[in-house]
Design a protein around this motif. Structure first.
Motif, PDB file in Angstrom:
ATOM      1  N   MET A  13     -95.972 -38.143 -13.209  1.00  0.00           N
ATOM      2  CA  MET A  13     -95.344 -37.996 -11.896  1.00  0.00           C
ATOM      3  C   MET A  13     -94.988 -39.368 -11.312  1.00  0.00           C
ATOM      4  N   GLY A  14     -95.253 -40.429 -12.071  1.00  0.00           N
ATOM      5  CA  GLY A  14     -94.906 -41.776 -11.625  1.00  0.00           C
ATOM      6  C   GLY A  14     -93.449 -42.108 -11.912  1.00  0.00           C
TER       7      GLY A  14
ATOM      8  N   GLY B  35     -90.932 -41.203 -14.969  1.00  0.00           N
ATOM      9  CA  GLY B  35     -91.625 -40.093 -15.617  1.00  0.00           C
ATOM     10  C   GLY B  35     -90.801 -38.826 -15.751  1.00  0.00           C
ATOM     11  N   LEU B  36     -91.523 -37.720 -15.669  1.00  0.00           N
ATOM     12  CA  LEU B  36     -90.955 -36.394 -15.922  1.00  0.00           C
ATOM     13  C   LEU B  36     -89.678 -36.096 -15.120  1.00  0.00           C
TER      14      LEU B  36
END
Lengths: 202, 253
Positions: free
Chosen positions: B204-205, B208-209
């Motif tokens: 979630m940083g 990221g995703l």
């Protein structure tokens, strides 16, 4: 961008595109469709929207601020992609590219459309059937509006698909496939509503 | 006739990480059942280009030669894949070989895939089992789930999915599909699941995703057929829940 905010910005971007901006788009197209019943019907519907209570509040928080965030962050997203449909001509890769291209076209269209209608209204010009009829009297502007409407509706329909993936609603390939069909039906249906309305002014 | 049959290759070469790439053509004698690796070995044996000039042998990486290590990934006729599994008989000639330029090129077809290994560290793609005393056996994993997880474990960090992804490029810091799918793998493991939230927060940083744009080129390109986009969508659901847990509070720490 300070800190670890990217995840939340992306999620917010995805959410705002559907609620409230997408909902506003559908409502706007439906109200415009009154034009197919003649100038009287359209003017009555437009006047009803114009006289809604808390109009400025609604305009700012339901339309302009969400739209502004979605647009500005959307430009950033669109320009961080490196299109490669020539090498990878898969359906979803084309949709990925079209989503970004229609986003930019939609932004140009919406900026022009807001200037031509809402900003002019702020300067005291009356927003009614005749205003739109004057605009699309010019065949170039009619073409511009048709392209703008199609691109906006595509961006919304396909954005609905990626919203469902981004929030983890459609996980399995099967559900994603079915949602592709559903969102493309939404694209066709809303396009018919939008195009019928704009042609009613022409 | 058959002894005169040849293979034509056009290879994008680069002498140093910071020098400009150039193309060099090679014509080598054909042998039955050749693959791109054996063609490159032939060039190494006799480094003479199509003009008949002596040149340096083309540099590339290889290891397992059976499509499980990922080291020989390169762009072959426009598509990223493993050179060991690319049979000459099945390729259109001239065969064009290029490095996977999403990664820093070290020399010729050799690239630096460190960013993928850094990403695996970042997402904690392992199962911590060490303690100061014997922790005993972990929870059992149902056989059905083990078989399912095995598919995800086939990832060889080859880099093909990053090469195919339009959102992995010099303008973005997206870690790419491969390490994301590994988060799903390790979160599915009964012992690995004890660190589920840590891995989810890692993806979630930034970079990221959320950087996934759903072009789904990765799942189409993966040589191991890993359901990468299903992994990404499943993680989207997991991170949605994690986001609400973190904000509103939850006893599932």
């Amino acid at each position: 961008m300070a800190g670890n905010r990217e995840f939340y910005y992306r999620r917010l971007h995805s959410l705002l595109g559907v609620v409230p901006v997408g909902i506003f788009l559908v409502q706007h197209l439906v109200v415009n469709h009154f034009a197919t019943r003649g100038p009287e019907a359209f003017n009555r519907a437009a006047a009803f929207m114009e006289n809604l209570p808390f109009r400025y509040f609604l305009e700012i928080f339901v339309i302009f601020l969400p739209l502004l965030f979605h647009a500005v962050y959307g430009i950033y997203i669109a320009f961080t992609a490196k299109f490669n449909t020539r090498q990878y001509g898969y359906f979803r890769n084309w949709m990925f590219m079209l989503q970004r291209i229609t986003g930019i076209i939609t932004l140009i269209f919406v900026v022009w459309h807001v200037y031509e209608t809402r900003v002019q209204a702020a300067f005291g010009v009356k927003v009614n059937y005749d205003m739109m009829a004057n605009i699309v009297d010019n065949p170039f502007m009619l073409g511009f509006y048709i392209v703008g409407i199609l691109s906006t509706v595509f961006h919304f329909a396909n954005g609905l698909w990626s919203f469902c993936v981004s929030w983890g609603l459609t996980v399995s390939p099967r559900s994603q496939q079915v949602f592709t069909y559903i969102t493309m039906i939404i694209f066709v249906a809303l396009s018919i509503v939008g195009i019928r309305a704009i042609l009613a002014f022409a | 006739m058959s002894e005169n049959k040849t293979v034509r290759l056009i290879i994008t070469r680069q002498d140093r990480p910071d020098s400009a790439p150039y193309e060099e053509e090679f014509v080598i004698p054909y042998r039955p059942n050749m693959n791109v690796i054996s063609a490159l070995m032939e060039i190494r044996r006799n480094p003479i280009n199509a003009k008949g000039e002596k040149t340096t042998p083309v540099a590339w990486e290889m290891n397992c030669l059976e499509e499980v290590c990922g080291a020989c990934s390169m762009v072959i006729n426009g598509k990223p894949r493993q050179a060991c599994a690319a049979l000459i008989d099945k390729l259109e000639q001239p065969i064009r070989l290029e490095p996977m330029r999403t990664f820093p090129v070290i020399r010729d077809l050799v690239i630096d895939r460190s960013r993928m290994f850094d990403a695996l560290k970042r997402v904690k793609a392992w199962i911590p089992i060490d303690g100061t005393y014997d922790l005993g056996p972990g929870p059992r994993m149902p056989e059905r789930k083990r078989q399912w997880a095995y598919e995800l474990s086939k990832c060889m960090t080859c880099g093909v999915c990053l090469e195919a992804c339009p959102n992995v490029n010099s303008k973005s810091n997206f870690i790419g599909p491969a390490p994301l799918s590994q988060v799903r793998l390790f979160n599915a493991h009964p012992t690995g699941a004890m660190h589920k939230a840590e891995r989810l927060r890692a993806i979630m940083g930034d970079g990221g995703l959320a950087n996934c744009g759903n072009s789904q080129n990765c799942v189409q390109s993966c040589p191991k057929g890993i359901p990468l986009t299903t992994s990404i969508a499943a993680l989207n659901r997991e991170t949605t829940i994690q986001m609400f847990r973190d904000f509103f509070g939850s006893d599932e720490v």
